[in-house]
Design a protein around this motif. Structure first.
Motif, PDB file in Angstrom:
ATOM      1  N   THR A   1      32.359 -15.594 -65.706  1.00 21.80           N
ATOM      2  CA  THR A   1      31.784 -16.850 -65.206  1.00 21.80           C
ATOM      3  C   THR A   1      31.393 -16.714 -63.730  1.00 21.80           C
ATOM      4  OG1 THR A   1      34.039 -17.648 -64.795  1.00 21.80           O
ATOM      5  CG2 THR A   1      32.976 -18.343 -66.849  1.00 21.80           C
ATOM      6  N   ASP A   2      32.201 -15.959 -62.961  1.00 24.04           N
ATOM      7  CA  ASP A   2      31.872 -15.701 -61.556  1.00 24.04           C
ATOM      8  C   ASP A   2      30.560 -14.927 -61.452  1.00 24.04           C
ATOM      9  OD1 ASP A   2      34.256 -16.889 -60.826  1.00 24.04           O
ATOM     10  OD2 ASP A   2      35.341 -14.995 -60.625  1.00 24.04           O
ATOM     11  N   ILE A   3      30.427 -13.920 -62.309  1.00 30.07           N
ATOM     12  CA  ILE A   3      29.221 -13.078 -62.285  1.00 30.07           C
ATOM     13  C   ILE A   3      27.993 -13.902 -62.634  1.00 30.07           C
ATOM     14  CG2 ILE A   3      28.101 -11.079 -63.340  1.00 30.07           C
ATOM     15  CD1 ILE A   3      30.967  -9.955 -63.832  1.00 30.07           C
ATOM     16  N   ASP A   4      28.117 -14.757 -63.642  1.00 34.02           N
ATOM     17  CA  ASP A   4      26.995 -15.613 -64.053  1.00 34.02           C
ATOM     18  C   ASP A   4      26.585 -16.546 -62.914  1.00 34.02           C
ATOM     19  OD1 ASP A   4      27.046 -14.422 -66.516  1.00 34.02           O
ATOM     20  OD2 ASP A   4      28.192 -16.028 -67.489  1.00 34.02           O
TER      21      ASP A   4
ATOM     22  N   GLY B   1      29.287 -22.626 -54.671  1.00 31.35           N
ATOM     23  CA  GLY B   1      30.211 -22.941 -55.757  1.00 31.35           C
ATOM     24  C   GLY B   1      31.542 -22.213 -55.638  1.00 31.35           C
ATOM     25  N   PHE B   2      31.628 -21.266 -54.717  1.00 32.15           N
ATOM     26  CA  PHE B   2      32.880 -20.538 -54.472  1.00 32.15           C
ATOM     27  C   PHE B   2      33.498 -21.010 -53.157  1.00 32.15           C
ATOM     28  CE2 PHE B   2      30.194 -17.644 -56.922  1.00 32.15           C
ATOM     29  CZ  PHE B   2      31.046 -17.215 -57.937  1.00 32.15           C
ATOM     30  N   THR B   3      34.818 -20.887 -53.050  1.00 32.04           N
ATOM     31  CA  THR B   3      35.488 -21.139 -51.773  1.00 32.04           C
ATOM     32  C   THR B   3      35.404 -19.852 -50.943  1.00 32.04           C
ATOM     33  OG1 THR B   3      37.021 -22.683 -52.814  1.00 32.04           O
ATOM     34  CG2 THR B   3      37.637 -21.812 -50.654  1.00 32.04           C
ATOM     35  N   VAL B   4      34.750 -19.951 -49.779  1.00 31.00           N
ATOM     36  CA  VAL B   4      34.436 -18.760 -48.984  1.00 31.00           C
ATOM     37  C   VAL B   4      35.313 -18.697 -47.736  1.00 31.00           C
ATOM     38  CG1 VAL B   4      32.620 -17.535 -47.724  1.00 31.00           C
ATOM     39  CG2 VAL B   4      32.055 -18.813 -49.802  1.00 31.00           C
ATOM     40  N   GLN B   5      35.838 -17.520 -47.478  1.00 28.11           N
ATOM     41  CA  GLN B   5      36.583 -17.266 -46.238  1.00 28.11           C
ATOM     42  C   GLN B   5      35.813 -16.241 -45.413  1.00 28.11           C
ATOM     43  OE1 GLN B   5      40.442 -15.894 -47.503  1.00 28.11           O
ATOM     44  NE2 GLN B   5      41.119 -17.913 -48.203  1.00 28.11           N
ATOM     45  N   PHE B   6      35.404 -16.633 -44.212  1.00 31.84           N
ATOM     46  CA  PHE B   6      34.703 -15.699 -43.333  1.00 31.84           C
ATOM     47  C   PHE B   6      35.723 -14.818 -42.625  1.00 31.84           C
ATOM     48  CE2 PHE B   6      31.545 -18.989 -43.958  1.00 31.84           C
ATOM     49  CZ  PHE B   6      30.390 -18.227 -44.154  1.00 31.84           C
ATOM     50  N   LEU B   7      35.514 -13.513 -42.692  1.00 30.51           N
ATOM     51  CA  LEU B   7      36.494 -12.556 -42.174  1.00 30.51           C
ATOM     52  C   LEU B   7      36.247 -12.170 -40.723  1.00 30.51           C
ATOM     53  CD1 LEU B   7      36.672 -10.217 -45.309  1.00 30.51           C
ATOM     54  CD2 LEU B   7      38.220 -12.090 -44.697  1.00 30.51           C
ATOM     55  N   ASP B   8      35.015 -11.757 -40.424  1.00 34.47           N
ATOM     56  CA  ASP B   8      34.716 -11.344 -39.051  1.00 34.47           C
ATOM     57  C   ASP B   8      33.214 -11.308 -38.825  1.00 34.47           C
ATOM     58  OD1 ASP B   8      33.745  -9.025 -40.228  1.00 34.47           O
ATOM     59  OD2 ASP B   8      35.496  -7.833 -39.736  1.00 34.47           O
ATOM     60  N   GLU B   9      32.845 -11.169 -37.570  1.00 36.87           N
ATOM     61  CA  GLU B   9      31.451 -10.984 -37.204  1.00 36.87           C
ATOM     62  C   GLU B   9      31.386  -9.978 -36.068  1.00 36.87           C
ATOM     63  OE1 GLU B   9      29.292 -13.862 -34.801  1.00 36.87           O
ATOM     64  OE2 GLU B   9      31.059 -15.150 -34.859  1.00 36.87           O
ATOM     65  N   ALA B  10      30.237  -9.339 -35.917  1.00 38.05           N
ATOM     66  CA  ALA B  10      30.088  -8.328 -34.874  1.00 38.05           C
ATOM     67  C   ALA B  10      28.622  -8.159 -34.524  1.00 38.05           C
ATOM     68  CB  ALA B  10      30.669  -6.990 -35.341  1.00 38.05           C
ATOM     69  N   GLU B  11      28.400  -7.672 -33.321  1.00 36.15           N
ATOM     70  CA  GLU B  11      27.043  -7.334 -32.891  1.00 36.15           C
ATOM     71  C   GLU B  11      26.716  -5.929 -33.390  1.00 36.15           C
ATOM     72  OE1 GLU B  11      24.601  -6.665 -28.683  1.00 36.15           O
ATOM     73  OE2 GLU B  11      26.372  -7.971 -28.737  1.00 36.15           O
ATOM     74  N   ILE B  12      25.486  -5.735 -33.842  1.00 32.07           N
ATOM     75  CA  ILE B  12      25.030  -4.413 -34.284  1.00 32.07           C
ATOM     76  C   ILE B  12      23.683  -4.121 -33.637  1.00 32.07           C
ATOM     77  CG2 ILE B  12      26.291  -4.442 -36.474  1.00 32.07           C
ATOM     78  CD1 ILE B  12      23.703  -5.308 -37.843  1.00 32.07           C
ATOM     79  N   GLY B  13      23.165  -2.907 -33.823  1.00 27.73           N
ATOM     80  CA  GLY B  13      21.874  -2.580 -33.237  1.00 27.73           C
ATOM     81  C   GLY B  13      21.488  -1.135 -33.512  1.00 27.73           C
ATOM     82  N   TYR B  14      20.381  -0.725 -32.885  1.00 20.83           N
ATOM     83  CA  TYR B  14      19.908   0.661 -33.003  1.00 20.83           C
ATOM     84  C   TYR B  14      20.542   1.460 -31.874  1.00 20.83           C
ATOM     85  CZ  TYR B  14      16.684   4.486 -34.081  1.00 20.83           C
ATOM     86  OH  TYR B  14      16.159   5.697 -34.466  1.00 20.83           O
TER      87      TYR B  14
ATOM     88  N   GLU C   1      24.819 -14.539 -60.131  1.00 25.81           N
ATOM     89  CA  GLU C   1      23.447 -14.194 -60.507  1.00 25.81           C
ATOM     90  C   GLU C   1      22.514 -15.386 -60.340  1.00 25.81           C
ATOM     91  OE1 GLU C   1      23.857 -12.655 -64.452  1.00 25.81           O
ATOM     92  OE2 GLU C   1      24.304 -10.600 -63.759  1.00 25.81           O
ATOM     93  N   ARG C   2      22.976 -16.570 -60.727  1.00 25.88           N
ATOM     94  CA  ARG C   2      22.149 -17.784 -60.559  1.00 25.88           C
ATOM     95  C   ARG C   2      21.916 -18.068 -59.078  1.00 25.88           C
ATOM     96  NH1 ARG C   2      25.428 -19.673 -64.926  1.00 25.88           N
ATOM     97  NH2 ARG C   2      26.821 -20.731 -63.461  1.00 25.88           N
ATOM     98  N   ASN C   3      22.969 -17.897 -58.282  1.00 29.22           N
ATOM     99  CA  ASN C   3      22.846 -18.162 -56.846  1.00 29.22           C
ATOM    100  C   ASN C   3      21.838 -17.232 -56.182  1.00 29.22           C
ATOM    101  OD1 ASN C   3      24.837 -20.070 -57.161  1.00 29.22           O
ATOM    102  ND2 ASN C   3      26.445 -18.888 -56.135  1.00 29.22           N
ATOM    103  N   ILE C   4      21.914 -15.949 -56.533  1.00 30.44           N
ATOM    104  CA  ILE C   4      21.013 -14.956 -55.923  1.00 30.44           C
ATOM    105  C   ILE C   4      19.571 -15.269 -56.287  1.00 30.44           C
ATOM    106  CG2 ILE C   4      20.325 -12.526 -56.003  1.00 30.44           C
ATOM    107  CD1 ILE C   4      23.329 -11.833 -56.234  1.00 30.44           C
ATOM    108  N   GLN C   5      19.354 -15.652 -57.543  1.00 34.66           N
ATOM    109  CA  GLN C   5      18.000 -16.011 -57.996  1.00 34.66           C
ATOM    110  C   GLN C   5      17.484 -17.234 -57.228  1.00 34.66           C
ATOM    111  OE1 GLN C   5      16.403 -14.138 -60.268  1.00 34.66           O
ATOM    112  NE2 GLN C   5      14.533 -15.350 -60.172  1.00 34.66           N
ATOM    113  N   LYS C   6      18.360 -18.210 -57.058  1.00 33.28           N
ATOM    114  CA  LYS C   6      17.976 -19.458 -56.382  1.00 33.28           C
ATOM    115  C   LYS C   6      17.766 -19.247 -54.884  1.00 33.28           C
ATOM    116  CE  LYS C   6      19.771 -24.124 -55.455  1.00 33.28           C
ATOM    117  NZ  LYS C   6      20.943 -25.021 -55.637  1.00 33.28           N
TER     118      LYS C   6
END
Length: 293
Positions: free
Chosen positions: A186-189, A221-234, A192-197
């Motif tokens: 059910t999570d996978i389904d 539709g999922f409960t999301v926990q944000f773990l971390d963020e960081a700066e990136i670059g070339y 997939e719908r979310n990515i399409q939308k």
């Protein structure tokens, strides 16, 4: 500022890394003078390489992604450190092809068919590598196959580069969603719908969505926990000492032959186009060191 964020669902069944890489890809475009098709192909590869680098569990590790297709763009090589700072190049930056029927850059035709290889240096005696055949040369689908076949991790990858009419990079970014053990059908389904939308990554960025909002759309539709963020670059880590070691590895005779030409030897970094020049006298000194080794 280019950014990376990571999040996971509350039940730890799905994890996602999302990045905005507009600055990174524009820097690569300026270094390598790429036309839009090459900008898109290199930009997509840089983006996923940065994501994969940030997944490493060792601080001094690196990931190299090689896309070896038979298309006119030639081989693409990108490297990222464990912070997500990446660099890259491709063989033929001036390739141009007609747009696809839908008006998008035809990256698949530019890359062609061949192999995608991933090499991870994680501090072991030998690097860990895996290789898969390219699905279509569009990079995202090829990466999805790599994770499924080489690492046995069901994944969904979205990568995009949007180019302005003046050939500069307007938007670039991507995300990698991976299913952990315990993910339900059910999570996978739902995923997939979310990515399409949600639609294309560059469309979301161009509409002003933040990475947090993009993650929210993909994991709706999922409960999301944000773990971390960081700066990136070339970022390129070339240096005169590294080039010197490479020259010494050529051996005494080769260095003496170069010195006997009585003109400076110029070595250009493939990743950042920086030129290192060595005079005949410097080459002869290196030849002495090569003999000692």
């Amino acid at each position: 500022m280019d950014r990376r964020i990571r999040a996971i669902t509350a039940d730890a069944a799905i994890q996602i890394t999302a990045v905005e890489t507009t600055g990174m890809v524009e820097r690569a475009r300026n270094i390598h003078k790429t036309l839009p098709l090459a900008t898109a192909a290199l930009g997509r590869t840089l983006t996923i390489t940065s994501i994969m680098g940030s997944q490493l569990k060792v601080d001094d590790g690196s990931v190299t992604v090689q896309v070896r297709g038979d298309g006119p763009l030639g081989t693409i090589v990108c490297v990222s450190d464990s912070e997500g700072y990446a660099r890259g190049y491709l063989q033929n930056p001036a390739v141009d092809l007609p747009l696809r029927a839908d008006g998008k850059l035809n990256v698949g035709a530019g890359v062609g068919y061949g192999q995608l290889m991933v090499i991870k240096d994680i501090g072991l005696k030998e690097p860990v590598s895996g290789m898969v055949n390219l699905v279509n040369g569009e990079i995202a689908e090829d990466v999805t196959r790599y994770f499924a076949e080489s690492e046995q991790i069901p994944s969904a990858c979205a990568l995009g580069v949007l180019v302005n009419t003046d050939q500069s990079v307007r938007q670039a970014g991507g995300y990698l969603v991976q299913l952990m053990p315990g993910a339900r059908d059910t999570d996978i389904d739902q995923l997939e719908r979310n990515i399409q939308k949600a639609g294309a990554m560059t469309t979301m960025l161009d509409h002003g969505m933040t990475l947090e909002e993009i993650v929210g759309a993909v994991l709706e539709g999922f409960t999301v926990q944000f773990l971390d963020e960081a700066e990136i670059g070339y970022r390129c880590n070339c240096s005169e000492s590294k080039v010197t070691r490479a020259l010494i590895s050529l051996g005494q005779q080769e260095l003496c032959d170069m010195a006997d030409e009585e003109k400076p030897a110029e070595i250009t970094c493939q990743f950042c186009d920086k030129v290192y020049s060595f005079s005949p006298e410097e080459l002869r000194k290196l030849a002495v060191n090569a003999k000692k080794k």
